[in-house]
Design an enzyme around this catalytic site. Structure first.
Site, PDB file in Angstrom:
ATOM      1  N   ARG A  26      46.822 -64.727 -72.258  1.00  0.00           N
ATOM      2  CA  ARG A  26      45.825 -63.787 -71.732  1.00  0.00           C
ATOM      3  C   ARG A  26      44.516 -63.753 -72.533  1.00  0.00           C
ATOM      4  NH1 ARG A  26      48.064 -58.006 -70.725  1.00  0.00           N
ATOM      5  NH2 ARG A  26      46.206 -57.752 -69.446  1.00  0.00           N
ATOM      6  N   ASP A  27      44.468 -64.399 -73.685  1.00  0.00           N
ATOM      7  CA  ASP A  27      43.220 -64.581 -74.443  1.00  0.00           C
ATOM      8  C   ASP A  27      43.203 -66.016 -74.965  1.00  0.00           C
ATOM      9  OD1 ASP A  27      41.821 -62.053 -74.399  1.00  0.00           O
ATOM     10  OD2 ASP A  27      43.424 -61.256 -75.648  1.00  0.00           O
ATOM     11  N   TYR A  28      43.424 -66.962 -74.078  1.00  0.00           N
ATOM     12  CA  TYR A  28      43.738 -68.310 -74.520  1.00  0.00           C
ATOM     13  C   TYR A  28      42.483 -69.146 -74.746  1.00  0.00           C
ATOM     14  CZ  TYR A  28      46.932 -72.227 -75.170  1.00  0.00           C
ATOM     15  OH  TYR A  28      47.658 -73.259 -75.715  1.00  0.00           O
TER      16      TYR A  28
END
Length: 270
Positions: free
Chosen positions: A162-164
């Site tokens: 999700r914050d890749y």
């Protein structure tokens, strides 16, 4: 209530309330929000990172849900994601302590302490001047291969980040007097507090991770061949077979470029 304390913290906090102990930790604060504090601290001569989560309240939970976002309630996401990634052989953080208490999701308290990954640099910083000073072919090849394989293993294990972005990969630096070698490259995936853990990663979340990753490398000078190399190792099948679904990869490219244009308009950093 759930508590895990590795030997050093079990000894250090014997007979004490771990939740009270983490509240009193002092060190270099990296982030301080109303419901979360991230800091680096030392204990018995060793460096650690702590993420301390307080109660978020129903107002924050509802605000996230109304924006169709899943709220982060505490450290449990990171705790579960680390365990899953370890089983999948994706190098990540090492947990030294973890705690969670409270059944009410709005009033939950939790913390996670991980070993400090010293002598490292984020891939974002490492690739910052690649346009002017490109790396050796061997270094670039190995970095692309490792990130692709770790991404595949992560998604196959049921985890999406999700914050890749590449800033969430840390590259181990060589010892003084040594040079970085393609044969000994070591990466660690960090910042998993928003990660989701399931038995199977939904396709739309895989696509979000891949688009975010591609967005974060659009300025570092990767070639079309580099992108194909990533696809080959991410899919784990021959490239001709991987490209059978060209529309899928085009949609990821389109999503990444939309993110990039939005960043340019707003002047946002990753």
């Amino acid at each position: 209530m759930t508590i895990f304390l590795r030997e050093e913290f079990e000894k250090c906090w014997a007979g004490l309330d771990p939740f009270e102990q983490v509240k009193q930790l002092k060190g270099k604060v990296f982030r301080e929000l109303e419901a979360r504090r991230t800091l680096q601290f030392e204990c018995a001569g060793k460096s650690y990172f702590a993420k301390i989560h307080g109660s978020v309240g129903w107002k924050e939970i509802l605000a996230n849900l109304l924006r169709f976002r899943l709220p982060v309630l505490g450290a449990e996401n990171e705790w579960l994601a680390i365990q899953r990634l370890e089983k999948a052989e994706v190098p990540t953080m090492t947990v030294a302590a973890y705690g969670k208490r409270g059944k009410n999701p709005a009033q939950q308290q939790s913390f996670i302490i991980t070993d400090d990954l010293t002598n490292t640099i984020s891939l974002e910083d490492y690739t910052l001047d690649w346009l002017k000073h490109p790396p050796s072919y061997a270094i670039k090849y190995q970095l692309i291969k490792k990130v692709a394989e770790y991404t595949r293993k992560m998604h196959q294990s049921g985890v999406n980040h999700r914050d890749y972005y590449i800033c969430h990969y840390l590259l181990r630096l060589p010892e003084p007097g040594s040079q970085l070698s393609a044969e000994t490259l070591k990466l660690n995936l960090i910042d998993l507090h928003r990660a989701q853990v399931r038995s199977k990663t939904p396709a739309r979340w895989i696509k979000k991770d891949l688009a975010a990753l591609y967005f974060s490398v659009l300025d570092i000078g990767l070639t079309y061949r580099d992108v194909l190399r990533f696809i080959r190792y991410y899919t784990g099948v021959p490239l001709r077979q991987a490209l059978n679904n060209q529309r899928y990869w085009q949609s990821i490219t389109h999503k990444a470029k939309k993110m990039y244009l939005r960043k340019q308009r707003k002047g946002d950093a990753i």
